[in-house]
Design a protein around this motif. Structure first.
Motif, mmCIF file in Angstrom:
data_model
loop_
_atom_site.group_PDB
_atom_site.id
_atom_site.type_symbol
_atom_site.label_atom_id
_atom_site.label_comp_id
_atom_site.label_asym_id
_atom_site.label_seq_id
_atom_site.Cartn_x
_atom_site.Cartn_y
_atom_site.Cartn_z
ATOM 1 N N LEU A 156 95.752 126.374 64.466
ATOM 2 C CA LEU A 156 96.263 127.696 64.475
ATOM 3 C C LEU A 156 97.431 127.974 65.579
ATOM 4 C CD1 LEU A 156 95.493 130.244 62.624
ATOM 5 C CD2 LEU A 156 94.448 131.190 64.514
ATOM 6 N N ALA A 157 98.583 128.673 65.102
ATOM 7 C CA ALA A 157 99.590 129.154 66.032
ATOM 8 C C ALA A 157 99.810 130.633 65.519
ATOM 9 C CB ALA A 157 100.817 128.349 65.811
ATOM 10 N N ILE A 158 99.890 131.580 66.742
ATOM 11 C CA ILE A 158 99.876 132.948 66.551
ATOM 12 C C ILE A 158 101.150 133.355 67.329
ATOM 13 C CG2 ILE A 158 97.694 133.285 65.367
ATOM 14 C CD1 ILE A 158 97.194 134.230 68.343
ATOM 15 N N ALA A 159 101.570 134.527 66.846
ATOM 16 C CA ALA A 159 102.709 135.118 67.469
ATOM 17 C C ALA A 159 102.604 136.677 67.763
ATOM 18 C CB ALA A 159 104.114 134.956 66.633
ATOM 19 N N ARG A 160 102.929 136.983 68.733
ATOM 20 C CA ARG A 160 102.968 138.553 68.862
ATOM 21 C C ARG A 160 104.471 139.003 69.382
ATOM 22 N NH1 ARG A 160 99.758 139.260 73.589
ATOM 23 N NH2 ARG A 160 101.310 138.562 74.523
ATOM 24 N N GLY B 64 91.817 125.629 67.426
ATOM 25 C CA GLY B 64 90.849 125.196 66.432
ATOM 26 C C GLY B 64 89.226 125.559 66.919
ATOM 27 N N PHE B 65 88.678 125.608 66.088
ATOM 28 C CA PHE B 65 87.242 126.034 66.531
ATOM 29 C C PHE B 65 86.289 126.163 64.888
ATOM 30 C CE2 PHE B 65 88.577 130.304 66.653
ATOM 31 C CZ PHE B 65 87.709 130.982 66.088
ATOM 32 N N ALA C 205 101.189 129.076 61.988
ATOM 33 C CA ALA C 205 100.940 127.731 61.585
ATOM 34 C C ALA C 205 99.417 127.609 61.573
ATOM 35 C CB ALA C 205 101.622 126.712 62.209
ATOM 36 N N GLY C 206 99.035 126.766 60.353
ATOM 37 C CA GLY C 206 97.529 126.301 60.759
ATOM 38 C C GLY C 206 96.754 127.023 59.570
ATOM 39 N N GLN C 207 95.383 126.578 59.438
ATOM 40 C CA GLN C 207 94.442 127.134 58.471
ATOM 41 C C GLN C 207 93.391 127.999 58.924
ATOM 42 O OE1 GLN C 207 95.133 123.567 58.299
ATOM 43 N NE2 GLN C 207 97.128 124.254 57.327
ATOM 44 N N ILE C 208 92.810 128.892 58.365
ATOM 45 C CA ILE C 208 91.757 129.680 58.503
ATOM 46 C C ILE C 208 91.026 129.639 57.243
ATOM 47 C CG2 ILE C 208 90.757 131.942 59.160
ATOM 48 C CD1 ILE C 208 93.425 132.637 60.238
ATOM 49 N N ALA D 288 75.508 132.086 73.463
ATOM 50 C CA ALA D 288 76.736 132.013 72.674
ATOM 51 C C ALA D 288 77.686 130.950 73.356
ATOM 52 C CB ALA D 288 77.622 133.222 72.680
ATOM 53 N N ALA D 289 78.411 130.136 72.630
ATOM 54 C CA ALA D 289 79.306 129.159 73.069
ATOM 55 C C ALA D 289 80.626 130.125 73.501
ATOM 56 C CB ALA D 289 79.769 128.263 72.202
ATOM 57 N N THR D 290 81.367 129.380 74.296
ATOM 58 C CA THR D 290 82.605 129.891 75.033
ATOM 59 C C THR D 290 83.977 129.426 74.506
ATOM 60 O OG1 THR D 290 81.327 130.841 76.862
ATOM 61 C CG2 THR D 290 83.827 131.286 77.100
ATOM 62 N N LEU D 291 84.723 130.105 74.156
ATOM 63 C CA LEU D 291 86.002 129.493 73.753
ATOM 64 C C LEU D 291 87.183 130.145 74.647
ATOM 65 C CD1 LEU D 291 87.940 127.976 71.814
ATOM 66 C CD2 LEU D 291 88.316 130.373 70.605
ATOM 67 N N ASP D 292 87.556 129.319 75.603
ATOM 68 C CA ASP D 292 88.585 129.820 76.447
ATOM 69 C C ASP D 292 89.928 129.415 75.922
ATOM 70 O OD1 ASP D 292 90.056 130.381 78.597
ATOM 71 O OD2 ASP D 292 89.398 129.127 79.890
ATOM 72 N N VAL D 293 90.753 130.313 75.604
ATOM 73 C CA VAL D 293 91.960 130.101 74.970
ATOM 74 C C VAL D 293 93.060 129.853 75.611
ATOM 75 C CG1 VAL D 293 91.477 131.739 72.818
ATOM 76 C CG2 VAL D 293 92.513 132.744 75.065
ATOM 77 N N GLY D 294 92.887 129.963 77.175
ATOM 78 C CA GLY D 294 93.954 129.618 77.948
ATOM 79 C C GLY D 294 94.742 128.495 77.857
ATOM 80 N N PRO D 295 93.823 127.231 77.517
ATOM 81 C CA PRO D 295 94.483 125.798 77.260
ATOM 82 C C PRO D 295 95.535 125.838 76.061
ATOM 83 C CG PRO D 295 92.390 125.552 77.925
ATOM 84 C CD PRO D 295 92.452 126.914 77.718
ATOM 85 N N PHE D 296 95.541 126.718 75.155
ATOM 86 C CA PHE D 296 96.170 126.782 74.074
ATOM 87 C C PHE D 296 97.410 127.806 74.161
ATOM 88 C CE2 PHE D 296 91.634 126.212 72.914
ATOM 89 C CZ PHE D 296 91.873 125.079 72.302
#
Lengths: 257, 204, 218
Positions: B8-12, B22-23, B56-59, B181-189
């Motif tokens: 997934l790629a997102i823009a603001r 991805g997850f 870009a990417g799929q959900i 809960a698992a943790t998703l750190d978005v920093g690397p993305f």
């Protein structure tokens, strides 16, 4: 050449870089031909055509009035097409071209209204009448103002492009509706669109026509206005592209890139 | 059904903020999204909730299955707590609101106008709304803002109960909820900007 | 959908909802007109249909900026957009609620204001008919304008600038029906046109409104 290949050749100009390079190459040509057409057409029209037997020399404002009125409408049409292209194919240049054209359309509408008033005063004895054509142009003027105001009001350029494109589509439908509504509401003073009527060109219609003497310089002026419009749109679109580019770069900088 | 996000790629505001993300979120799982302020957590959650399109990417598996709760709760101050909940229950296809009132201890407030509630009470009402939606995937953006310790506990209980019923939750938060809960750190993305001279159709 | 309609109506009735404000505005406009043009009853009678239509139109416009802005500010629109309701239905219901709280009271109150402006006898029926047929279009078009400007801080003035040109056809045909009715002329053609415009806007414009709302929400 296959259809796909042909389509490709058009859409390649949707790339801003390609657009800028090409428009810079062709712009001098458009500026020059527009200037030649306008200078020759206007001088010919103002000084080398006879006065009309009924209207006297006031008729000569036709060389500004008719071309600007034509371009006022064609400019909206062009914005409609480019808006559709943006909505369907998401080419930024297309949206920016629509944005660039709007102020030109406003000026053309204003020229048509003002020259019309100046022409109308001696002809009808009034600067303004709520005649269908005049009223329609006034409404068109309001549509242009709303369209430009919406562009200016929204900060995010993609959002602005989307919203103004939908407004242009909806506005077009309502503009046509208004035209018919206004016609229904008041039948007016304004002569019919006499320039392009077959009778006008061949000279068989003697009451309301533009005879050949007036028609050739007028035709030249119309061509001149079209070329001027193209040149202005290309030039302003280039400016918009550069402004967008600067915006994108600044946004990157703020994002810490 | 699992919520699967791939590449997934997102823009603001026209600037890409996250990419290559991805997850997978299985039923019964919770995933906590972490990352510094401004990295695009809110944008990510709004994209997954379907409020904005991804670059870009799929959900996959998100359609009509997400209950989203953002920074504002969508509460009408002139309606009572019960009326607010009843409205959302009706929009999402009527379920009882009693369970929701129970979970966040709202019974005493049920007939109060929402405009008279404190910030924390409003938040509890906003979270109670999730329970009347009947949607299996909760997407929550900073759900514990202005909640006191006790209310945070209630919220964690509600999430646990939801997971126990086979639901799942995607939560952006900075505090520890005490969830498994698992943790998703978005920093690397964080999106890597393209070279500046690459001047393509998107100006980016 | 019905829940949304009832909620909107309830909100309008509660304190601060602005129900009836449009009506009071309509009354004030009607009161001010004779001060501006003079008290001659035949003059008032001749301009009454137009003035009443214009007053109704402005009263409609007045409440438009609250139509979606309140739901936008408190996040309700975000939540509605993720709800099972299609956004097209949401904007249609919003327009309907706006018409019930603004347009319908205007239609019902118009004859009273007609008395104030010396509207000729046969005009009352046609005034009510034209408003009843025309005001739904005002609400639907107004919803489109509200959806366009919902994300803007001070969208009120821009909203008027965008919506008023779109009101031109409805105003022309609506006022024409009322005017012809007041003069005892045939009203069939403008009434059909007015009805056509209303039906077409109800059928098509919600799609445009929902599209721009989606753009504004992202």
């Amino acid at each position: 050449m296959s259809i796909a290949a042909k389509a490709n050749t058009i859409w390649q100009y949707a790339n801003p870089k390609k657009f800028l390079a090409t428009s810079e190459r062709v712009l001098p040509f458009f500026w020059a031909t527009a200037a030649i057409c306008l200078v020759v057409g206007l001088v010919w029209g103002f000084f080398f055509t006879p006065d009309d037997f009924r209207q006297g020399s006031t008729v000569k404002i036709i060389y500004l009035h008719v071309p600007s009125a034509l371009m006022a409408i064609n400019c909206w049409l062009m914005m409609l097409v480019t808006s559709l292209v943006w909505l369907v194919r998401r080419h930024h240049v297309s949206a920016l071209a629509a944005r660039a054209a709007a102020p030109i359309g406003v000026v053309m509408t204003l020229i048509a209204l003002v020259t019309g008033a100046i022409w109308g005063q001696p002809m009808w004895g009034t600067w303004w009448a709520w005649d269908p054509r005049l009223t329609s142009f006034l409404i068109l003027f309001l549509f242009y103002l709303g369209y430009i105001a919406l562009w200016e009001a929204i900060e995010d350029p993609d959002t602005a492009a989307d919203l103004t494109s939908v407004l242009c589509l909806v506005g077009s439908v309502f503009a046509i509706l208004s035209r018919y509504a206004v016609n229904f509401w008041n039948q007016g003073l304004h002569q019919g669109a006499s320039v392009m009527r077959a009778g006008a060109v061949t000279g068989t219609d003697t009451t309301e026509k533009v005879s050949n003497v007036f028609f050739y310089p007028l035709f030249l002026c119309i061509i001149g206005f079209v070329l001027l419009f193209i040149a202005l749109v290309l030039y302003r679109t280039g400016t918009e592209i550069r402004a967008r580019r600067i915006r994108a770069l600044l946004a990157r900088e703020r994002a810490g890139a | 059904m699992t919520l699967i996000v791939t590449d997934l790629a997102i823009a603001r505001g026209g600037v890409p903020v996250l990419e290559g993300l991805g997850f997978a979120l299985e039923p019964g799982q919770a995933l906590v999204v972490r990352g510094p302020n401004g990295i695009g957590k809110t944008t990510l959650l709004r994209t997954i909730a379907g409020l904005q399109p991804p670059l870009a990417g799929q959900i996959a598996g998100a359609e009509d299955r997400i209950a989203y709760a953002g920074h504002s709760d969508g509460i009408k101050p002139t309606l009572t707590v019960t009326e607010n909940l009843n409205f959302w229950a009706a929009v999402f296809g009527a379920r009882g609101i009693l369970g929701a009132l129970d979970a966040y201890d709202l019974h005493e407030l049920a007939d109060r106008h929402a405009g008279n509630l404190s910030a924390g009470q409003k938040r509890r009402l906003g979270l109670a709304r999730l329970l009347v939606t009947g949607r299996p995937i909760w997407v929550l953006d900073e759900p514990t803002v202005s909640l006191d310790k006790e209310a945070v506990g209630k919220f964690a209980d509600a999430v646990r109960a939801h997971l126990g019923q086979g639901g799942s939750a995607l939560i952006a938060t900075h505090i520890d909820l005490g969830l498994e809960a698992a943790t998703l750190d978005v920093g690397p993305f964080r999106a890597v900007p393209k070279p500046v001279d690459d001047f393509d159709g998107d100006f980016l | 959908m019905i829940a949304l309609l009832f909620r909107d109506l309830k909100l309008a009735m509660r304190a601060g909802g602005g129900f009836g404000l449009g009506l009071v505005f309509f009354l004030i406009v009607t009161t001010l007109v004779p001060f501006a043009v003079g008290p001659q009853s035949d003059l008032l009678a001749s301009i009454a249909p137009g003035v009443l239509w214009l007053g109704a139109l402005l009263a409609c416009l007045l409440s438009l900026d609250r139509l979606l802005a309140l739901d936008w500010e408190d996040g309700t629109l975000d939540l509605l957009a993720t709800a099972p309701l299609p956004l097209e239905a949401v904007v249609s219901v919003k327009a309907l609620a706006h018409w019930i709280t603004t347009g319908l009271p205007l239609v019902l109150a118009a004859p009273v204001f007609g008395v104030l402006l010396n509207l000729p006898g046969p005009g009352f029926f046609w005034l009510v008919v034209s408003l009843a047929v025309g005001t739904p279009a005002l609400s639907v078009v107004g919803t489109f304008g509200a959806a366009l400007t919902v994300g803007l801080k001070r969208g009120g003035l821009l909203l008027s600038l965008l919506v008023l040109p779109l009101y031109v056809p409805t105003l022309i045909f609506g006022a024409e029906v009322a005017r012809r009715g007041a003069q005892g002329m045939e009203t069939g053609t403008p009434l059909l046109m007015l009805g056509g415009i209303t039906l077409a806007t109800i059928a098509l414009l919600p799609f445009a409104s929902a599209a721009v709302l989606r753009v504004n929400l992202r």
